[in-house]
Scaffold this motif. Structure first.
Motif, PDB file in Angstrom:
ATOM      1  N   UNK A   1     107.982  80.536  45.884  1.00 19.31           N
ATOM      2  CA  UNK A   1     108.960  79.903  44.987  1.00 19.31           C
ATOM      3  C   UNK A   1     108.312  79.494  43.664  1.00 19.31           C
ATOM      4  N   UNK A   2     107.514  80.377  43.107  1.00 18.70           N
ATOM      5  CA  UNK A   2     106.779  80.082  41.875  1.00 18.70           C
ATOM      6  C   UNK A   2     107.720  79.989  40.681  1.00 18.70           C
ATOM      7  N   UNK A   3     107.295  79.208  39.698  1.00 17.55           N
ATOM      8  CA  UNK A   3     108.035  79.046  38.439  1.00 17.55           C
ATOM      9  C   UNK A   3     107.151  79.484  37.281  1.00 17.55           C
ATOM     10  N   UNK A   4     107.754  80.151  36.318  1.00 19.85           N
ATOM     11  CA  UNK A   4     107.057  80.562  35.108  1.00 19.85           C
ATOM     12  C   UNK A   4     107.398  79.596  33.978  1.00 19.85           C
ATOM     13  N   UNK A   5     106.375  79.012  33.378  1.00 22.53           N
ATOM     14  CA  UNK A   5     106.560  78.171  32.197  1.00 22.53           C
ATOM     15  C   UNK A   5     106.583  79.089  30.981  1.00 22.53           C
ATOM     16  N   UNK A   6     107.670  79.018  30.228  1.00 24.23           N
ATOM     17  CA  UNK A   6     107.890  79.904  29.093  1.00 24.23           C
ATOM     18  C   UNK A   6     107.840  79.096  27.805  1.00 24.23           C
TER      19      UNK A   6
ATOM     20  N   UNK B   1     110.644  86.339  21.060  1.00 29.57           N
ATOM     21  CA  UNK B   1     109.684  85.328  20.636  1.00 29.57           C
ATOM     22  C   UNK B   1     109.141  84.466  21.751  1.00 29.57           C
ATOM     23  N   UNK B   2     109.656  84.599  22.968  1.00 29.26           N
ATOM     24  CA  UNK B   2     109.145  83.823  24.098  1.00 29.26           C
ATOM     25  C   UNK B   2     108.033  84.591  24.812  1.00 29.26           C
ATOM     26  N   UNK B   3     107.118  83.824  25.421  1.00 28.62           N
ATOM     27  CA  UNK B   3     106.096  84.444  26.248  1.00 28.62           C
ATOM     28  C   UNK B   3     105.763  83.540  27.420  1.00 28.62           C
ATOM     29  N   UNK B   4     105.211  84.157  28.464  1.00 26.43           N
ATOM     30  CA  UNK B   4     104.810  83.401  29.645  1.00 26.43           C
ATOM     31  C   UNK B   4     103.581  82.574  29.364  1.00 26.43           C
TER      32      UNK B   4
END
Length: 256
Positions: A98-103, A129-132
């Motif tokens: 259940x991992x989450x990516x901070x963007x 314009x967003x990235x992990x």
């Protein structure tokens, strides 16, 4: 990505495989039992991280079969997830955790569950314009974990892959997390199969006749060859075999 191809950063790697500072591959400062690693954490570093090998063996196993040693030394886990290749390895265990990516983008940070990140091959919900920036997850209290991929040649992307994360309590399956990838447009959890496993005696691997109906919802996302109608049957058989195998391995033994 959603717009114009992959959007992720490759930054200098952190100092060492067991660095415990917040934002590196090691345990986050946020508390015991939580993991966080940022865009600098390369795949090889995660593969050899001793703490993750104990708490997240499916993830380190997946990292160990990403491409070649050269690819693992320069590619990052965050980048691998954001690339959204159907044959990528690390997404499956992260789905099970259940991992989450901070963007990060022009409007600031937001958190996207890995389960909601990928929309299809090389296509994500990331905006222009967003990235992990980082991945965060709480390792589940698992009794057994397994990851396996089928590939045409050593170092190839997965033709099919599966991950199982199981918890044992009182001799039975108390929690089950199963993910399938490679042969699907996007890796996904198999909720029906997870429900089937709950309460089964530990070591009782369900047969194909029981597993097959649980995979029906995944077939609509099957990556088939339009010039080879037989590829559908082949991929479905491959998925059935692979899911049974990782369940058996997570329970502590090879499938007979």
């Amino acid at each position: 990505m959603g717009h114009g191809g992959p959007q992720f950063v490759e930054l200098p790697r952190p100092g060492g495989p067991d660095d415990g500072a917040d934002g590196t591959v090691g345990p986050a400062a946020g508390g015991a039992g939580r993991e966080r690693f940022d865009a600098r954490g390369d795949v090889a570093e995660v593969e050899r991280h001793t703490g993750l090998a104990r708490s997240c063996p499916a993830l380190t196993a997946a990292c160990a079969v990403v491409g070649s040693p050269h690819v693992r030394a320069f590619g990052t886990v965050v980048g691998n997830v954001c690339h959204a290749d159907p044959g990528g390895d690390v997404t499956l265990p992260l789905l099970c955790y259940d991992a989450r990516l901070v963007v990060l983008g022009a409007s600031g940070e937001r958190v996207v569950p890995v389960a909601d990140l990928v929309q299809g091959p090389y296509n994500t919900v990331l905006r222009p314009g967003e990235f992990g920036l980082a991945l965060r997850f709480d390792p589940p209290p698992a009794s057994g974990q397994a990851y396996r991929k089928i590939m045409r040649r050593q170092g190839d992307l997965a033709l099919a892959s599966a991950c199982a994360v199981l918890e044992r309590r009182d001799g039975a399956v108390a929690d089950a997390r199963i993910a399938l990838g490679g042969l699907l447009g996007r890796a996904q959890r198999l909720a029906d199969l997870e429900a089937l496993l709950l309460g089964l005696p530990w070591g009782a691997v369900p047969g194909r006749a029981d597993v097959a109906p649980c995979l029906e919802t995944a077939w609509s996302d099957l990556l088939t060859d339009p010039d080879d109608p037989a590829s559908v049957d082949y991929l479905q058989e491959l998925a059935l075999s692979l899911t049974g195998d990782v369940i058996a391995r997570a329970m502590g033994g090879d499938r007979g």
